[in-house]
Enzyme design. Structure first.
Site, PDB file in Angstrom:
ATOM      1  N   CYS A  24      74.444  -7.141  22.572  1.00 17.84           N
ATOM      2  CA  CYS A  24      75.424  -6.284  23.252  1.00 17.84           C
ATOM      3  C   CYS A  24      75.136  -6.117  24.740  1.00 17.84           C
ATOM      4  O   CYS A  24      76.012  -5.749  25.520  1.00 17.84           O
ATOM      5  CB  CYS A  24      75.530  -4.933  22.556  1.00 17.84           C
ATOM      6  SG  CYS A  24      73.953  -4.238  22.082  1.00 17.84           S
ATOM      7  N   GLY A  84      22.707   6.274  44.536  1.00 21.49           N
ATOM      8  CA  GLY A  84      21.860   7.067  43.652  1.00 21.49           C
ATOM      9  C   GLY A  84      21.861   8.537  44.025  1.00 21.49           C
ATOM     10  O   GLY A  84      21.956   8.882  45.215  1.00 21.49           O
TER      11      GLY A  84
END
Lengths: 510, 132
Positions: A133, A474
Site C-alpha cells: 500500500c 590515573g
C-alpha cells in the site's frame, strides 16, 4: 473555601461588554502593595502572567500529507534533524532537543520549529521499506508549514512553577542547561520569571486545570494536564500544553543552543488568572521577594546536588547574589523582558475581547511526586576496581629512589602522602622525565599538588569521564579525610571493558 | 581617541620586545586586551587611548618592525533581531560591558569590552557578533 469574588462566567461577560479590568502580575503586585490586597482584589478581574524560557520538553506533531506514489516513512528528517517516526506513514514528531546530523547541536528541533512558524522552506527527507500500500521507499522535497495538514505544538513539560539556580564550586567551567557556569562560584545561572511566573501565581492550582485556555507561542494553547515531573508539594508544578503551531508567532518560539549542552526551544507561555477569591488574589499578589528557590552546586555529578542557600527571585533579578563572603553575578537563562511582553500581549487580547477565559474541565493532580530512576543492575564501583595499597611516596623522597621503585613496581602513578597517609600530591612517569630535565632532587620540587581524585563509591563511568575531562590516566582513590585508599588508572578501566566484552564502549561505524 | 588595533607577529619577530619599544618611543601606555600564540603567528589585540597623530605614530613604529597592524573599528555587536534579552551573557562578561538596563533590555558598552569572547558562547540564540 474562600468567599467568591466573581465567577469566570461573569468575567467573560465583562470581556464581551468591554469593561473587564486586567493587570499583568507585576502591575497587580504593585497595586496590592500600594492600595492593599482587599481593594486590588475587588478592582481587578484578571491577572495575566508570562514566562519565556528554554523548555526542552517541547515539540510538534506534524502531518506531511501523502506523496504520489505514497510512502510509509520509518525515518524522516527536516533540515537533517531527525523526526520521530514511530507513528503512522506521514505523521511525525519533531522534538526540540533533536539535533542536525550534519550541523550538530548548532541547529536542532527548536530551530526547525522556529523555521516552520516563520514560514521558511525546509528540506524533508524520508525513508521507508516499501509495502504493497506504500510502495515508495525514498522521498526528498521542500516544504513549508503551509503544506502540512496539521502542525500542533505539544509540549510534555512547560512553565515550571520555579526553577533551581545553579553555581559551580569546581575549578573547571561547566556548560549546563542553566548556561555557562564559571569556576569557583564565578556566577549563578537561573531561570523562571518569579512574580510573573504563570504557575507560581496560582500556586495552589485553584483556577487552572485541564482545558484552560492559555497564551502559547504567540497563539492560543490549552493545558492538557499535569506536565511531566509535576511535583506540586515542592512548588515544582508543570503543565503539558498543546496549540495550533500554524497560528503561532516566531517571536515567541525561538530555537536556541546552549553551548556544549544542546539545542532547545524558547517558548512563551502566559496564563490568565481569574481573581475568583481572596486566596487566589493573595497568591497572584506574591512579590519576587517572597518567591524562593535554591542555589545548587552543579559541579557534583549526582541528582542529589548540595543546596548552598535559599534565594529569592528579587535577589536573583538584581543580578548580584551573596554567596559566602562574596557577591556573585546572577543571570537568567529565561528572558524577563519577553516574559513581560507575553503578559502584556495576553492582557491586550483580553481587553480587546479576542481572548476569553475558560473554566477547566478537571483540576491538575496535586498528590503526585517526582521519582528518580531505579538502578537495578549492578554498576561497577571504583572500590571494586581500584588497586589497593598502591605504591606511595613522601614529598622529601629522592627522585632517584622513587623512580627505582616505580620501575620495580611497574607503575606510572605515585600518590604523594604525608605521615598520616593523606594525599598531598601526585607524581607520574612524565614528572620523573621532567625532573631529569630540570635536575630536580626531591619529589616536592616536581609533584603536582592539585590532584584530581576519585571516591570509592563513585561509579566507574563517572571516573572515566573525569579522566577524559582532565586528560589524565590515573586518579588516587581517597576517603573523606583525604587518606589514600587506592589508585585507579585507565588501564584498570580497559581491563573492565575486556571482562565485560566491551559493553560500555561505543563502536564507530564499520 | 580610543583606538583598538589587531597586531599580527610572524614567528621571526614574535620574540622581540616590539610593543615595549612602541610604548617607550611614543610615551603612551598600550593596554593588551587579548593575546594568543599559534604555531604560525602571534595575535594581539591592544587598546591605545591617545590623539590621532600619536596613534598613527604607534602604528608606524609597529609596522616598521614588521608587525601587521589592523584597526578594529567596531568590535562587538548585538543583533537586536535575534537578541531575546535573557542576560545569559551578562554573568560571564568579566568587565560588565554587557548588562541588563532599562526594562531589562541588554545594554552594550563597547568601550568596556576586552574581546574575551565569553558572550559568544553563552548566547543561546547566537545574537552576539565579535570582530577580532
Amino acid at each position: 473555601m474562600d468567599e467568591s469574588l466573581r465567577t469566570i462566567g461573569q468575567i467573560n461577560n465583562k470581556i464581551a461588554k468591554g469593561d473587564v479590568v486586567v493587570l499583568t502580575a507585576e502591575e497587580f503586585v504593585k497595586l496590592a502593595e500600594s492600595s492593599g490586597l482587599e481593594r486590588a482584589s475587588r478592582e481587578v478581574d484578571v491577572v495575566t502572567t508570562g514566562t519565556f524560557g528554554a523548555m526542552c520538553s517541547s515539540g510538534a506533531f506534524l502531518n506531511f500529507g501523502h506523496a504520489d506514489p505514497p510512502i510509509k516513512m520509518t525515518k524522516a528528517w527536516l533540515n537533517d534533524v531527525p523526526v520521530y517516526k514511530g507513528l503512522a506513514a506521514v505523521d511525525g514528531y519533531i522534538g526540540a532537543t533533536a539535533f542536525s546530523e550534519t550541523k550538530g547541536i548548532d541547529y536542532g528541533g527548536g530551530h526547525v520549529i522556529e523555521d516552520l512558524v516563520s514560514g521558511r522552506e525546509l528540506i524533508l527527507r524520508g525513508e521507508g521499506y516499501g509495502t504493497d500500500c506504500y510502495p515508495r521507499k525514498h522521498v526528498e522535497t521542500v516544504i513549508t508549514i503551509h503544506d502540512l495538514n496539521q502542525a500542533v505544538l505539544v509540549n510534555p513539560r512547560n512553565a515550571y512553577q520555579r526553577y533551581f539556580a545553579a553555581t559551580n564550586s569546581s575549578e573547571r567551567t561547566l556548560y549546563t542547561y542553566l548556561g555557562t557556569l564559571l569556576p569557583n562560584y564565578g556566577n549563578i545561572g537561573y531561570s523562571g520569571s518569579g512574580e510573573l511566573s504563570p504557575l507560581y501565581k496560582d500556586r495552589d492550582l485553584e483556577t487552572l486545570g485541564i482545558g484552560s485556555r492559555i497564551f502559547l507561542g504567540g497563539g492560543i494553547g490549552y493545558i492538557m494536564g499535569e506536565g511531566t515531573q509535576h511535583y506540586p508539594a515542592k512548588y515544582l508544578s508543570t503543565i503539558m500544553v498543546a496549540g495550533d503551531l500554524k497560528k503561532m508567532n516566531p517571536r515567541f518560539l525561538r530555537g536556541a543552543t546552549f553551548y556544549k549542552y544542546g539545542s532547545t526551544l524558547y517558548v512563551g507561555v502566559g496564563i490568565p488568572i481569574p481573581i475568583v477569591n481572596m486566596n487566589v488574589a493573595r497568591n497572584a499578589a506574591t512579590p519576587d521577594r517572597e518567591i524562593y528557590t535554591e542555589i545548587i552546586d552543579y559541579s557534583v555529578p549526582s541528582v542529589n546536588r548540595p543546596i548552598l542557600r535559599r534565594v529569592s527571585y528579587e535577589e536573583l533579578k538584581s543580578g548580584k547574589v551573596g554567596l559566602g563572603d562574596r557577591t556573585v553575578k546572577a543571570a537568567s537563562m529565561s528572558s524577563l523582558r519577553m516574559a513581560v511582553e507575553v503578559a502584556e500581549t495576553l492582557k491586550k487580547w483580553i481587553l480587546e475581547g479576542v481572548f476569553k477565559l475558560s473554566r477547566p474541565v478537571a483540576p491538575l493532580n496535586k498528590d503526585v511526586v517526582q521519582k528518580t530512576m531505579p538502578l537495578r543492575r549492578p554498576e561497577p564501583k571504583v572500590a571494586e576496581l581500584m588497586r589497593k595499597n598502591p605504591l606511595t611516596a613522601n614529598p622529601k623522597d629522592s627522585i632517584r629512589d622513587v623512580s627505582e621503585r616505580m620501575v620495580r613496581g611497574n607503575v606510572d602513578h605515585v600518590p604523594v602522602v604525608d605521615e598520616q597517609n593523606r594525599l598531598v600530591g601526585i607524581v607520574t612517569t612524565w614528572d620523573i622525565a621532567k625532573a631529569v630535565a630540570i635536575n630536580a632532587r626531591t619529589l616536592e620540587e616536581i609533584m603536582t599538588r592539585k590532584v584530581i581524585v576519585a571516591k570509592p563509591q563513585e561509579t566507574v563511568d563517572i571516573v572515566a569521564k573525569r579522566m577524559e575531562q582532565h586528560d589524565i590516566t590515573g586518579l588516587p582513590v581517597v576517603d573523606e579525610e583525604n587518606r589514600v585508599l587506592g589508585l585507579i588508572t585507565s588501564a584498570d578501566l580497559s581491563r573492565l571493558l575486556k571482562t565485560q566484552g566491551g559493553g560500555v564502549v561505543v563502536e564507530g561505524p564499520a | 581617541m580610543k583606538a583598538r588595533l589587531e597586531l599580527r607577529y610572524s614567528p621571526a619577530h614574535v620574540n622581540k620586545p616590539i610593543l615595549s619599544k612602541a610604548i617607550l618611543e611614543s610615551g603612551v601606555p598600550i593596554n593588551i586586551l587579548n593575546a594568543r600564540l599559534t604555531a604560525t603567528e602571534g595575535i594581539m589585540t591592544v587598546e591605545v587611548n591617545a590623539d590621532e597623530n600619536v596613534v598613527s605614530k604607534i602604528i608606524g613604529i609597529l609596522r616598521s618592525n614588521n608587525v601587521e597592524v589592523k584597526e578594529i573599528p567596531r568590535y562587538v555587536e548585538i543583533n537586536r533581531d535575534k537578541c531575546i534579552d535573557c542576560g545569559a551573557c551578562t554573568a560571564v562578561c568579566p568587565t560588565d560591558a554587557l548588562t541588563l538596563g532599562l526594562e531589562r533590555k541588554l545594554v552594550l558598552e563597547e568601550e568596556k569590552c576586552i574581546l574575551c569572547g565569553n558572550c559568544l558562547k553563552s548566547c543561546p540564540v547566537r545574537a552576539v557578533v565579535l570582530y577580532k
